[in-house]
Design an enzyme around this catalytic site. Structure first.
Site, PDB file in Angstrom:
ATOM      1  N   ASN A 166       4.990   5.404  12.676  1.00 56.75           N
ATOM      2  CA  ASN A 166       4.060   6.226  12.208  1.00 56.75           C
ATOM      3  C   ASN A 166       2.978   5.150  11.527  1.00 56.75           C
ATOM      4  O   ASN A 166       1.741   5.411  11.638  1.00 56.75           O
ATOM      5  CB  ASN A 166       4.641   7.099  11.180  1.00 56.75           C
ATOM      6  N   TYR A 202      -2.033   2.052  11.483  1.00 55.39           N
ATOM      7  CA  TYR A 202      -2.781   0.804  11.252  1.00 55.39           C
ATOM      8  C   TYR A 202      -3.737   0.535  12.549  1.00 55.39           C
ATOM      9  O   TYR A 202      -4.825  -0.123  12.420  1.00 55.39           O
ATOM     10  CB  TYR A 202      -1.784  -0.384  10.995  1.00 55.39           C
ATOM     11  N   ASN A 220       8.679   1.297  11.672  1.00 55.67           N
ATOM     12  CA  ASN A 220       7.755   2.308  11.054  1.00 55.67           C
ATOM     13  C   ASN A 220       6.780   2.634  12.068  1.00 55.67           C
ATOM     14  O   ASN A 220       5.637   2.211  11.804  1.00 55.67           O
ATOM     15  CB  ASN A 220       7.632   1.830   9.603  1.00 55.67           C
ATOM     16  N   ILE A 241       0.816  -1.060   0.063  1.00 53.90           N
ATOM     17  CA  ILE A 241       0.146   0.142  -0.048  1.00 53.90           C
ATOM     18  C   ILE A 241       0.997   1.157   0.026  1.00 53.90           C
ATOM     19  O   ILE A 241       1.539   1.392   0.985  1.00 53.90           O
ATOM     20  CB  ILE A 241      -0.873   0.028   1.278  1.00 53.90           C
ATOM     21  N   PHE A 242       0.971   1.944  -0.890  1.00 58.03           N
ATOM     22  CA  PHE A 242       1.996   3.029  -1.258  1.00 58.03           C
ATOM     23  C   PHE A 242       1.504   4.291  -1.921  1.00 58.03           C
ATOM     24  O   PHE A 242       0.486   4.180  -2.709  1.00 58.03           O
ATOM     25  CB  PHE A 242       3.205   2.456  -2.088  1.00 58.03           C
ATOM     26  N   VAL A 243       1.849   5.412  -1.165  1.00 52.59           N
ATOM     27  CA  VAL A 243       1.284   6.584  -1.740  1.00 52.59           C
ATOM     28  C   VAL A 243       2.878   7.469  -1.885  1.00 52.59           C
ATOM     29  O   VAL A 243       3.381   7.369  -1.016  1.00 52.59           O
ATOM     30  CB  VAL A 243       0.351   7.493  -0.776  1.00 52.59           C
ATOM     31  N   GLY A 271      -3.789   7.015   2.146  1.00 50.22           N
ATOM     32  CA  GLY A 271      -3.563   5.624   2.608  1.00 50.22           C
ATOM     33  C   GLY A 271      -4.811   5.078   3.373  1.00 50.22           C
ATOM     34  O   GLY A 271      -5.521   3.986   3.109  1.00 50.22           O
ATOM     35  N   GLY A 278      -5.016  11.397   4.032  1.00 48.01           N
ATOM     36  CA  GLY A 278      -6.128  10.604   4.397  1.00 48.01           C
ATOM     37  C   GLY A 278      -6.164   9.341   3.154  1.00 48.01           C
ATOM     38  O   GLY A 278      -7.307   8.800   3.054  1.00 48.01           O
TER      39      GLY A 278
END
Lengths: 227, 227
Positions: A184, A189, A182, A143-145, A155, A153
């Site tokens: 953050n 999550y 990670n 899942i990458f932005v 992700g 918002g």
């Protein structure tokens, strides 16, 4: 701060769409995977090529979405989008009027769908299976932005859409992995309702260590040693 | 030590076969999954039923092995086995003459294939995908051998067979998970050439936390909160 040359500034309303990818998206997917490898400090493991991505993610005929490897693309559009029932997974409007966004790579990530859209992220997911539930689930491999579009918002939109689809398909779980440093991502999550499992570790057999098992040579060697 | 009533003693040569499972194996698979949950101290997560296992693992028509959820059964036979090209994945002969083996559950685990065979373990695996390699792999959800049959090389036979098949299919990785307190398993896997990845953690969304995302209610709620 002046925007770098060739960058594009987005302000006001911007429309986000998460949609099924197709083979035209492969060049962007390839570069997004490389950006993700850089972020994860794992470029030494990066061996993807556009040819391999095309043949493995977009076989012909294409299986139904979420029954096999499924690639989703996050596109952003400066004008309202009409959802396409065959490919739109989720959509929403972002209000950037309070904090305009500079995307230095907007031109390089022009979406193959045209209309001034740009590609800002992707998801790769596929079914997994829980024997304890005796049910399929969905595993999100990535899942990458892209960096300028984070903390807006998106992700959450992508993971919510994957979770929503899994729940609607009657699946028992959605799972993915996170690096333990990670923080953050872990906080994010957990805020979405996920458990981060402390005790499980991934085991991986790859490269030469995997090739050893071709033709069951290892098994034969083992049998010999045990005699 | 006298063997318990109803137990079966195996000695001399015993033939092991790892084969594709079919729906007739479901009752044994169901009980083996429960034994695995007991071993992992995770019976609170056990919700499998024979009906669910049948519908999710053995759909009709059956997809080719290793292209979707794939169940393998480990059978042991007191007499030599003729490999079946359609279903045998691996086979070997165990020499138990030095240390006969007592299986208290042999009668309860009579194999549906008959011929005095008993079922001693199972594997559930399915394809996963590595974006860094742009290749499919195999993920082994479970590799389980019933207690009396452990430490006889059967786990190695099963994992070797899965790895061999993955390598022959041109896949890039075989992966599975292990509990961090299961040092015996970790040593065994490392001895087979696997890396146990220290940094990755599994994230899981399940039950009520997953159902929340049905119909994208969460996404709608999030959008509302952000306004």
């Amino acid at each position: 701060m002046a925007a770098p040359a060739n960058s594009t500034t987005f302000s006001g309303d911007v429309w986000a769409e998460l949609r099924l990818a197709d083979a035209r998206d492969v060049p962007h997917i390839h570069r997004l995977i490389h950006q993700m490898a850089e972020f994860e400090l794992l470029t030494d493991l990066f061996a993807a090529t556009e040819e391999l991505l095309t043949s493995t993610l977009f076989p012909s005929p294409a299986p139904p979405p979420f029954t096999s490897f499924t690639a989703l693309i996050l596109d952003l559009s400066p004008s309202p989008l009409v959802p396409d029932s065959a490919s739109t997974i989720a959509s929403r409007c972002l209000d950037l009027s309070a904090s305009p966004l500079v995307d230095p790579e907007a031109a390089a990530f022009a979406s193959p769908r045209g209309g001034g859209r740009i590609t800002a992220g992707f998801v790769i997911c596929f079914p997994n299976y829980s024997t304890f539930l005796a049910k399929p689930g969905l595993y999100a491999e990535d899942i990458f932005v892209r960096a300028p579009w984070r903390r807006r918002g998106l992700g959450r939109m992508m993971l919510s859409a994957v979770a929503g689809r899994a729940a609607e398909l009657g699946m028992g779980r959605v799972e993915w992995c996170v690096l333990d440093w990670n923080k953050n991502a872990i906080n994010f999550y957990e805020g979405m309702g996920a458990d981060v499992l402390p005790q499980w570790r991934i085991c991986r057999l790859t490269g030469a260590a995997l090739d050893k098992y071709k033709g069951n040579q290892e098994e034969a060697a083992d049998r010999k040693a045990a005699e």
